[in-house]
Design a protein around this motif. Structure first.
Motif, PDB file in Angstrom:
ATOM      1  N   PHE A   1      -9.081   0.848  -3.144  1.00  0.00           N
ATOM      2  CA  PHE A   1      -7.877   1.647  -3.353  1.00  0.00           C
ATOM      3  C   PHE A   1      -7.509   2.450  -2.106  1.00  0.00           C
ATOM      4  N   PHE A   2      -8.486   2.816  -1.309  1.00  0.00           N
ATOM      5  CA  PHE A   2      -8.132   3.488  -0.055  1.00  0.00           C
ATOM      6  C   PHE A   2      -7.389   2.537   0.874  1.00  0.00           C
ATOM      7  N   PHE A   3      -7.867   1.285   0.955  1.00  0.00           N
ATOM      8  CA  PHE A   3      -7.223   0.318   1.840  1.00  0.00           C
ATOM      9  C   PHE A   3      -5.950  -0.264   1.230  1.00  0.00           C
ATOM     10  N   ILE A   4      -5.629   0.113   0.012  1.00  0.00           N
ATOM     11  CA  ILE A   4      -4.306  -0.175  -0.544  1.00  0.00           C
ATOM     12  C   ILE A   4      -3.380   1.010  -0.314  1.00  0.00           C
ATOM     13  N   GLY A   5      -3.885   2.221  -0.591  1.00  0.00           N
ATOM     14  CA  GLY A   5      -3.042   3.408  -0.513  1.00  0.00           C
ATOM     15  C   GLY A   5      -2.654   3.789   0.896  1.00  0.00           C
TER      16      GLY A   5
ATOM     17  N   PRO B   1      -2.521   1.948   3.917  1.00  0.00           N
ATOM     18  CA  PRO B   1      -1.495   1.093   4.549  1.00  0.00           C
ATOM     19  C   PRO B   1      -0.148   1.149   3.822  1.00  0.00           C
ATOM     20  N   LEU B   2      -0.189   1.195   2.496  1.00  0.00           N
ATOM     21  CA  LEU B   2       1.071   1.228   1.753  1.00  0.00           C
ATOM     22  C   LEU B   2       1.837   2.518   2.027  1.00  0.00           C
ATOM     23  N   GLY B   3       1.115   3.644   2.168  1.00  0.00           N
ATOM     24  CA  GLY B   3       1.779   4.896   2.511  1.00  0.00           C
ATOM     25  C   GLY B   3       2.425   4.851   3.882  1.00  0.00           C
ATOM     26  N   SER B   4       1.731   4.217   4.852  1.00  0.00           N
ATOM     27  CA  SER B   4       2.308   4.109   6.193  1.00  0.00           C
ATOM     28  C   SER B   4       3.503   3.156   6.228  1.00  0.00           C
ATOM     29  N   ILE B   5       3.565   2.209   5.285  1.00  0.00           N
ATOM     30  CA  ILE B   5       4.697   1.291   5.225  1.00  0.00           C
ATOM     31  C   ILE B   5       5.881   1.928   4.510  1.00  0.00           C
ATOM     32  N   VAL B   6       5.600   2.578   3.360  1.00  0.00           N
ATOM     33  CA  VAL B   6       6.672   3.196   2.578  1.00  0.00           C
ATOM     34  C   VAL B   6       7.256   4.400   3.295  1.00  0.00           C
ATOM     35  N   ARG B   7       6.371   5.220   3.904  1.00  0.00           N
ATOM     36  CA  ARG B   7       6.787   6.421   4.644  1.00  0.00           C
ATOM     37  C   ARG B   7       7.540   7.414   3.759  1.00  0.00           C
ATOM     38  N   LYS B   8       7.006   7.601   2.562  1.00  0.00           N
ATOM     39  CA  LYS B   8       7.555   8.578   1.628  1.00  0.00           C
ATOM     40  C   LYS B   8       6.417   9.463   1.139  1.00  0.00           C
ATOM     41  N   GLY B   9       6.514  10.772   1.434  1.00  0.00           N
ATOM     42  CA  GLY B   9       5.482  11.695   1.013  1.00  0.00           C
ATOM     43  C   GLY B   9       5.836  12.379  -0.286  1.00  0.00           C
ATOM     44  N   GLY B  10       5.190  13.508  -0.534  1.00  0.00           N
ATOM     45  CA  GLY B  10       5.455  14.271  -1.751  1.00  0.00           C
ATOM     46  C   GLY B  10       4.784  13.649  -2.959  1.00  0.00           C
ATOM     47  N   LEU B  11       5.282  14.015  -4.140  1.00  0.00           N
ATOM     48  CA  LEU B  11       4.692  13.545  -5.386  1.00  0.00           C
ATOM     49  C   LEU B  11       5.560  12.530  -6.117  1.00  0.00           C
TER      50      LEU B  11
ATOM     51  N   SER C   1      -7.402   8.930  -7.853  1.00  0.00           N
ATOM     52  CA  SER C   1      -7.177  10.069  -6.954  1.00  0.00           C
ATOM     53  C   SER C   1      -7.225   9.636  -5.489  1.00  0.00           C
ATOM     54  N   ILE C   2      -8.122   8.717  -5.146  1.00  0.00           N
ATOM     55  CA  ILE C   2      -8.182   8.205  -3.766  1.00  0.00           C
ATOM     56  C   ILE C   2      -6.903   7.455  -3.424  1.00  0.00           C
ATOM     57  N   LEU C   3      -6.423   6.641  -4.349  1.00  0.00           N
ATOM     58  CA  LEU C   3      -5.174   5.903  -4.124  1.00  0.00           C
ATOM     59  C   LEU C   3      -4.008   6.863  -3.928  1.00  0.00           C
ATOM     60  N   LEU C   4      -3.891   7.853  -4.797  1.00  0.00           N
ATOM     61  CA  LEU C   4      -2.766   8.789  -4.724  1.00  0.00           C
ATOM     62  C   LEU C   4      -2.834   9.651  -3.469  1.00  0.00           C
ATOM     63  N   ALA C   5      -4.028  10.144  -3.124  1.00  0.00           N
ATOM     64  CA  ALA C   5      -4.172  10.978  -1.926  1.00  0.00           C
ATOM     65  C   ALA C   5      -3.856  10.184  -0.663  1.00  0.00           C
ATOM     66  N   SER C   6      -4.308   8.936  -0.598  1.00  0.00           N
ATOM     67  CA  SER C   6      -4.037   8.099   0.581  1.00  0.00           C
ATOM     68  C   SER C   6      -2.542   7.816   0.716  1.00  0.00           C
ATOM     69  N   LEU C   7      -1.902   7.506  -0.405  1.00  0.00           N
ATOM     70  CA  LEU C   7      -0.459   7.263  -0.367  1.00  0.00           C
ATOM     71  C   LEU C   7       0.304   8.503   0.087  1.00  0.00           C
TER      72      LEU C   7
END
Length: 646
Positions: free
Chosen positions: A400-404, A406-416, A74-80
């Protein structure tokens, strides 16, 4: 002061965005792992007539017990999702443009994750020792519960221990069974009894400990072997007794009650009590079991010394027990084979039988002792696994927070969509690594700390790498980055694409271009003369090679930019033939301290130099191609000058 106020407002915005998202993803992930639990144990719960209170209690304990599994996901998914939304809505760009780095923006979330990790540790250490005994005792009780009695039609029913029932037809309204056959093998196959009746009624006793069958119009057949143990019957004839009845009642033992296993059974069991202990109790239990193994090893060494190798001395008189040792010190050695051959056949047989019996007894004794030590060591491994689990789950949340994020800021894709795909892939990798480490630690193949921290050791560098790339605004998720990398790796040339422009703002100055081409030719020639064959020392220490290539590349691109404004098709087509100079790949900058150290590490330096050889040869071919194209251009420009002069 105003800047601090804006940063605090940003912190509040990030927390208000992240916390609801985290709670939502946690509920989703917990539901998913709970469904996985249901699919795994559905066969143990279905068809046993369990009440809603028992099932509700089971699902409650299962949900609490699965929290450590759902929390990292859940932490990984929420951060992403959060940082993907920020990047997709350009909010992350606005934060960075305000002078706030990614790490500084993540500070409130880091504090929140640290608090969650601390809370997870206390939950693992204080709550799980109380939850797990309740969960496993209830699960074992449900597994041991007898299935709800529902005898099908036309097939043999084997759920009642020691009995096989066959019912030809059932009356759903009255509950009457027709065409009933009962095979009683509860007293063994030799004393099997078979009952066949036209109809029967079945009911449960008041204490729910037995089934009562009332059978009508049937016969009972039973092997007649009681009291005939000393009589010899042929295999073709076995006597049996037959009984015909109009109405017969038979009671079959069948426990239909739900008997709950006491939690103390698990807590007192040496093989499963680790589920009910905190880190202090686990450490004390581990120390006591290790002391037990040490004491058993000491005792085994004493027994081996006294009874195994020197057991023959125990049958000697006290004054002769050391004679064999004194005899062994003599210069002349006795040949044991010759000594055994000198005995008669009965004595030799007796000696060999005695030696075999002693060896077998010693082997059995030490096998039993080794089994005890193996079981104890396995329990120690289980205790260590549970001890490390108190910490690894919390650390996994942090990773998982420090994976999710940075990876979210790199991918720049939100939603599910994209976040769920990435989260599932990463979590499957974590789950596989964690299970591999767990089984290796449980079986004693790896040390317990290596096995339990194996997944963290693999994923921590990934988190550090992604955080660094996100801070430096790296484009690791861009397809162009990997396309260019593989083009360089497999020497796939990049082609130039020039077209005749409809509107040209500045016409090319062919005289200036002619002079620039001559300067480029002179520079390329000097470079090839000096670095045509780059030596080992020059490769690591001389940075003139890279500077020369950079100068050639810049000069050539400047000339081609001017020629691209030409309206002459011949000039445009010739410009397309110029190669794109690649950058000479080195692990370190020439002349730097790491490069010099690598040079002195002779085998490593030679290998790296050999790997760079294909790049060097390609650059030399491109430089020679540039010289040839420069000559062609000089001829084209001379012809253009002559036409303009005419």
């Amino acid at each position: 002061m105003r800047g601090n106020f804006h940063i605090k407002k940003l912190y509040g915005y990030l927390l208000k965005t992240y916390i609801p998202l985290f709670l939502m993803t946690f509920a989703i992930c917990l539901f998913l792992v709970l469904m996985q639990f249901l699919w795994r144990y559905v066969e143990d719960m279905v068809g046993k007539g369990l009440g809603l209170n028992v099932l509700g209690e089971m699902f409650l304990y299962a949900a609490l017990q699965l929290i450590p599994l759902a929390l990292p996901l859940s932490i990984l998914l929420a951060s992403l999702m959060m940082f993907g939304n920020l990047g997709e809505n350009l909010e992350l760009l606005a934060i960075k443009s305000a002078g706030i780095s990614l790490i500084k923006a993540m500070v409130p979330l880091i504090v929140l994750i640290v608090m969650i990790c601390i809370g997870t540790f206390f939950f693992q250490n204080n709550a799980m020792p109380k939850i797990q005994p309740k969960f496993y005792s209830l699960l074992i009780s449900i597994r041991q519960k007898s299935p709800e009695l529902d005898i099908p039609e036309g097939v043999f029913y084997k759920e009642i221990g020691g009995y096989n029932l066959y019912v030809e037809k059932k009356d759903r309204k009255t509950g009457m069974l027709h065409g009933v056959s009962i095979y009683d093998v509860s007293n063994g196959f030799q004393n099997m009894a078979v009952i066949i009746c036209d109809s029967a009624e079945m009911r449960m006793s008041q204490d729910k400990l037995s089934l009562v069958f009332t059978m009508h119009h049937g016969q009972q057949f039973q092997n007649f072997t009681q009291g005939t143990e000393n009589m010899n019957f042929s295999q073709e004839f076995i006597p049996y007794a037959r009984e015909s009845f109009v109405t017969k009642t038979m009671t079959i033992p069948y426990d239909d009650n739900f008997n709950r296993l006491e939690e103390s059974v698990l807590q007192e069991s040496s093989s499963s009590n680790y589920v009910s202990k905190n880190i202090t109790q686990l450490r004390a239990s581990i120390d006591s079991m290790e002391q037990f193994i040490d004491s058993v090893n000491i005792a085994d060494r004493k027994v081996m010394k006294q009874y195994t190798y020197l057991s023959f001395r125990n049958s000697y008189p006290p004054n002769k027990r050391d004679s064999i040792i004194q005899h062994a010190a003599l210069p002349e050695k006795t040949d044991l084979d010759t000594l055994l051959a000198s005995k008669d056949i009965q004595t030799r047989t007796s000696i060999l039988q005695s030696a075999y019996a002693k060896a077998e007894n010693n082997g059995n004794d030490y096998m039993f002792r080794s089994m005890t030590k193996t079981t104890t060591q396995r329990n120690i491994n289980r205790q260590w696994i549970e001890w490390h689990t108190k910490f690894t789950v919390s650390f996994a949340c942090f990773i998982f927070f420090f994976i999710g994020a940075p990876l979210g800021s790199i991918v720049r894709k939100g939603g599910l969509g994209t976040p769920i795909v990435i989260s599932v892939i990463l979590f499957i990798i974590y789950y596989i690594l964690n299970n591999v480490g767990y089984k290796m630690a449980r079986d004693g193949v790896w040390d317990h700390w290596i096995g339990m921290w194996f997944s963290s050791m693999i994923l921590l560098p990934l988190g550090i790498f992604l955080t660094y790339k996100a801070m430096t605004d790296s484009v690791i998720m861009s397809t162009d980055t990997y396309t260019n990398f593989f083009r360089k790796l497999f020497f796939i040339r990049e082609k130039r694409n020039y077209t005749i422009k409809e509107v040209v703002i500045e016409e090319p100055d062919y005289d200036a271009i002619y002079r620039s081409i001559g300067e480029l030719t002179e520079e390329v020639t000097l470079h090839l003369q000096r670095y045509g064959r780059l030596g080992y020392k020059s490769y690591w220490t001389d940075n003139g090679y890279d500077l020369g290539l950079a100068s050639i590349r810049n000069r050539m691109e400047h000339i081609l930019n001017q020629l691209s404004n030409s309206r002459n098709p011949m000039v445009i087509e010739k410009a397309k033939e110029y190669p794109v100079l690649i950058k000479y790949v080195r692990p370190f900058h020439a002349g730097s301290t790491p490069a010099k150290l690598c040079m002195y590490l002779f085998p490593l330096g030679v290998i790296v130099k050999l790997i760079s050889g294909p790049f060097e040869r390609r650059i030399n071919r491109d430089l020679n191609a540039i010289l040839k194209l420069n000559n062609d251009y000089n001829e084209i420009l001379n012809s253009l000058k002559q036409k303009m002069a005419i």
